[in-house]
Design a protein around this motif. Structure first.
Motif, PDB file in Angstrom:
ATOM      1  N   PHE A  62       0.825  -1.209   0.000  1.00 28.11           N
ATOM      2  CA  PHE A  62       0.000   0.000   0.000  1.00 28.11           C
ATOM      3  C   PHE A  62       0.858   1.258   0.000  1.00 28.11           C
ATOM      4  CE2 PHE A  62      -3.079  -3.189   1.015  1.00 28.11           C
ATOM      5  CZ  PHE A  62      -4.225  -2.735   0.384  1.00 28.11           C
ATOM      6  N   ASP A  63       2.028   1.196   0.588  1.00 23.73           N
ATOM      7  CA  ASP A  63       2.940   2.335   0.502  1.00 23.73           C
ATOM      8  C   ASP A  63       3.346   2.606  -0.941  1.00 23.73           C
ATOM      9  OD1 ASP A  63       2.972   3.026   3.187  1.00 23.73           O
ATOM     10  OD2 ASP A  63       4.769   1.842   3.648  1.00 23.73           O
ATOM     11  N   ARG A  64       3.641   1.541  -1.677  1.00 26.46           N
ATOM     12  CA  ARG A  64       4.067   1.719  -3.075  1.00 26.46           C
ATOM     13  C   ARG A  64       2.905   2.202  -3.939  1.00 26.46           C
ATOM     14  NH1 ARG A  64       6.826   3.088  -5.591  1.00 26.46           N
ATOM     15  NH2 ARG A  64       7.484   1.641  -7.218  1.00 26.46           N
TER      16      ARG A  64
ATOM     17  N   ARG B 261      -3.221   7.896   2.714  1.00 29.33           N
ATOM     18  CA  ARG B 261      -1.770   8.048   2.825  1.00 29.33           C
ATOM     19  C   ARG B 261      -1.331   9.329   2.111  1.00 29.33           C
ATOM     20  NH1 ARG B 261      -1.800   2.532   3.571  1.00 29.33           N
ATOM     21  NH2 ARG B 261       0.035   1.558   4.533  1.00 29.33           N
ATOM     22  N   LEU B 262      -1.859   9.544   0.916  1.00 24.07           N
ATOM     23  CA  LEU B 262      -1.508  10.743   0.157  1.00 24.07           C
ATOM     24  C   LEU B 262      -1.919  11.996   0.926  1.00 24.07           C
ATOM     25  CD1 LEU B 262      -0.502  12.142  -2.416  1.00 24.07           C
ATOM     26  CD2 LEU B 262      -2.774  11.774  -3.407  1.00 24.07           C
ATOM     27  N   ALA B 263      -3.132  11.992   1.484  1.00 23.74           N
ATOM     28  CA  ALA B 263      -3.616  13.150   2.228  1.00 23.74           C
ATOM     29  C   ALA B 263      -2.717  13.449   3.425  1.00 23.74           C
ATOM     30  CB  ALA B 263      -5.048  12.908   2.681  1.00 23.74           C
ATOM     31  N   ALA B 264      -2.284  12.408   4.135  1.00 27.42           N
ATOM     32  CA  ALA B 264      -1.430  12.611   5.298  1.00 27.42           C
ATOM     33  C   ALA B 264      -0.036  13.087   4.895  1.00 27.42           C
ATOM     34  CB  ALA B 264      -1.339  11.317   6.105  1.00 27.42           C
TER      35      ALA B 264
ATOM     36  N   SER C  10      -2.748  -5.483   6.567  1.00 32.11           N
ATOM     37  CA  SER C  10      -2.664  -5.123   7.990  1.00 32.11           C
ATOM     38  C   SER C  10      -1.745  -3.932   8.227  1.00 32.11           C
ATOM     39  CB  SER C  10      -2.190  -6.323   8.819  1.00 32.11           C
ATOM     40  OG  SER C  10      -0.912  -6.745   8.400  1.00 32.11           O
ATOM     41  N   SER C  11      -0.908  -3.575   7.240  1.00 30.75           N
ATOM     42  CA  SER C  11      -0.039  -2.401   7.388  1.00 30.75           C
ATOM     43  C   SER C  11      -0.847  -1.114   7.462  1.00 30.75           C
ATOM     44  CB  SER C  11       0.955  -2.314   6.220  1.00 30.75           C
ATOM     45  OG  SER C  11       0.295  -1.929   5.018  1.00 30.75           O
ATOM     46  N   ASN C  12      -2.123  -1.170   7.083  1.00 27.27           N
ATOM     47  CA  ASN C  12      -2.957   0.030   7.113  1.00 27.27           C
ATOM     48  C   ASN C  12      -3.382   0.404   8.529  1.00 27.27           C
ATOM     49  OD1 ASN C  12      -3.026   0.386   4.255  1.00 27.27           O
ATOM     50  ND2 ASN C  12      -4.440  -1.349   4.145  1.00 27.27           N
TER      51      ASN C  12
ATOM     52  N   GLU D 145      -0.403 -12.939  -8.187  1.00 29.06           N
ATOM     53  CA  GLU D 145       0.691 -12.728  -7.244  1.00 29.06           C
ATOM     54  C   GLU D 145       0.626 -11.317  -6.655  1.00 29.06           C
ATOM     55  OE1 GLU D 145       0.979 -14.087 -10.257  1.00 29.06           O
ATOM     56  OE2 GLU D 145       1.316 -16.154  -9.544  1.00 29.06           O
ATOM     57  N   ALA D 146       0.308 -10.333  -7.509  1.00 25.59           N
ATOM     58  CA  ALA D 146       0.197  -8.955  -7.035  1.00 25.59           C
ATOM     59  C   ALA D 146      -0.924  -8.830  -6.010  1.00 25.59           C
ATOM     60  CB  ALA D 146      -0.063  -8.018  -8.219  1.00 25.59           C
ATOM     61  N   GLN D 147      -2.063  -9.450  -6.297  1.00 25.46           N
ATOM     62  CA  GLN D 147      -3.190  -9.372  -5.373  1.00 25.46           C
ATOM     63  C   GLN D 147      -2.888 -10.076  -4.048  1.00 25.46           C
ATOM     64  OE1 GLN D 147      -5.664  -7.408  -5.738  1.00 25.46           O
ATOM     65  NE2 GLN D 147      -5.003  -6.827  -7.787  1.00 25.46           N
ATOM     66  N   ALA D 148      -2.183 -11.184  -4.121  1.00 17.77           N
ATOM     67  CA  ALA D 148      -1.802 -11.871  -2.883  1.00 17.77           C
ATOM     68  C   ALA D 148      -0.865 -11.006  -2.053  1.00 17.77           C
ATOM     69  CB  ALA D 148      -1.155 -13.216  -3.206  1.00 17.77           C
ATOM     70  N   ASP D 149       0.095 -10.346  -2.709  1.00 15.82           N
ATOM     71  CA  ASP D 149       1.021  -9.467  -1.988  1.00 15.82           C
ATOM     72  C   ASP D 149       0.262  -8.350  -1.277  1.00 15.82           C
ATOM     73  OD1 ASP D 149       3.170 -10.952  -2.854  1.00 15.82           O
ATOM     74  OD2 ASP D 149       3.792  -9.533  -4.404  1.00 15.82           O
ATOM     75  N   LEU D 150      -0.702  -7.728  -1.964  1.00 18.92           N
ATOM     76  CA  LEU D 150      -1.466  -6.644  -1.357  1.00 18.92           C
ATOM     77  C   LEU D 150      -2.330  -7.160  -0.200  1.00 18.92           C
ATOM     78  CD1 LEU D 150      -2.512  -4.635  -4.519  1.00 18.92           C
ATOM     79  CD2 LEU D 150      -1.029  -3.834  -2.673  1.00 18.92           C
TER      80      LEU D 150
END
Length: 284
Positions: free
Chosen positions: A76-78, A109-112, A206-208, A196-201
């Motif tokens: 989510f950071d990326r 994240r962008l707003a913050a 939980s990082s949110n 694979e991308a969806q699994a990574d996200l």
């Protein structure tokens, strides 16, 4: 209103996006959720055809027609990095923000990061509060790649059956749901590398949670106008999460849409679009 389909290069990511409205109008940036794409806003953009706003809806990395380079890291950071770069590439130094589902942790994240950039906020089933998480959402966020069986559980959510469930759960009249949206989602999720991308996200979701206080602090400090529209039957994000926005934005306009599920626009566009029109009309 004409809708243009364009791309922008953001640090090697080819971001596909939809755009409509006057080129010199105030901007509304629309961020979609999982497992869909900017297509989820196609009907809304048509419904808001008379707005003075310039509507811009990108496909996030890992979704829709956006293309990423080899080795792209799906967190989510990326995703927020790419959206931040996207706003720079298009010169969007001030804009209102519409967030839904995954789009919420990206946009907030962008707003913050850039407190003065977001001028107003529309939230549709986008969570930023602990009380908005259902048991199903907490279970989803608790999956770990190293735990045997958890990856299979995560991947089941973006199987054709899992995608259909997300559209239909909590919807009072499933016959109102067009199958077109979920069919397109199945297509895009099935492209090479997308699973694979969806699994990574999913494993990064939980990082949110540790970010919630920062997003809430931004809401309190910014004082931006806020509209919250929430499908009451959402199996992941419960209506308590909608009402929680009032804690940090006490003047927010909150609407719980009965009979709607997670993808509230799919069944209740006729009820939601006028709320958005009136909200946008009141903005400077």
């Amino acid at each position: 209103m004409l809708v243009h389909h364009r791309t922008a290069d953001v640090h090697g990511v080819r971001v596909a996006y939809r755009e409509s409205g006057p080129a010199d109008g105030p901007v509304l940036l629309l961020l979609h959720g999982f497992p869909t794409s900017s297509h989820q806003f196609a009907r809304l953009m048509d419904a808001l055809g008379d707005t003075r706003h310039r509507l811009i809806a990108p496909d996030l990395p890992g979704f829709g027609r956006t293309e990423t380079p080899d080795g792209f890291t799906y967190t989510f950071d990326r995703l927020a990095d790419v959206v931040e770069g996207f706003t720079d590439a298009l010169g969007l130094d001030r804009h209102a923000l519409y967030v839904f589902d995954y789009g919420a942790p990206v946009g907030l994240r962008l707003a913050a990061r850039r407190p003065g950039q977001v001028t107003a906020l529309i939230v549709q089933n986008g969570n930023a509060y602990e009380e908005g998480l259902s048991d199903a959402a907490r279970e989803f966020a608790g999956h770990r790649r190293e735990v045997p069986g958890d990856e299979e559980k995560v991947r089941a959510l973006f199987s054709p059956e899992g995608i259909r469930f997300q559209y239909e759960a909590g919807v009072a009249e499933p016959a109102l749901l067009s199958p077109d949206g979920r069919t397109l989602d199945v297509h895009y999720v099935g492209l090479p590398g997308r699973a694979e991308a969806q699994a990574d996200l999913a494993f990064d979701y939980s990082s949110n949670f540790p970010q919630y206080p920062a997003w809430q602090a931004w809401l309190r400090a910014s004082g931006v106008p806020v509209l919250v529209v929430w499908g009451a039957g959402d199996p992941f994000f419960v209506p308590a999460g909608a009402k929680a926005y009032l804690r940090d934005a006490p003047d927010a306009e909150v609407h719980i849409v009965e009979g709607a599920g997670h993808f509230a626009l799919e069944t209740h566009l006729g009820e939601i679009a006028p709320l958005i029109e009136r909200f946008l009309a009141k903005l400077p």
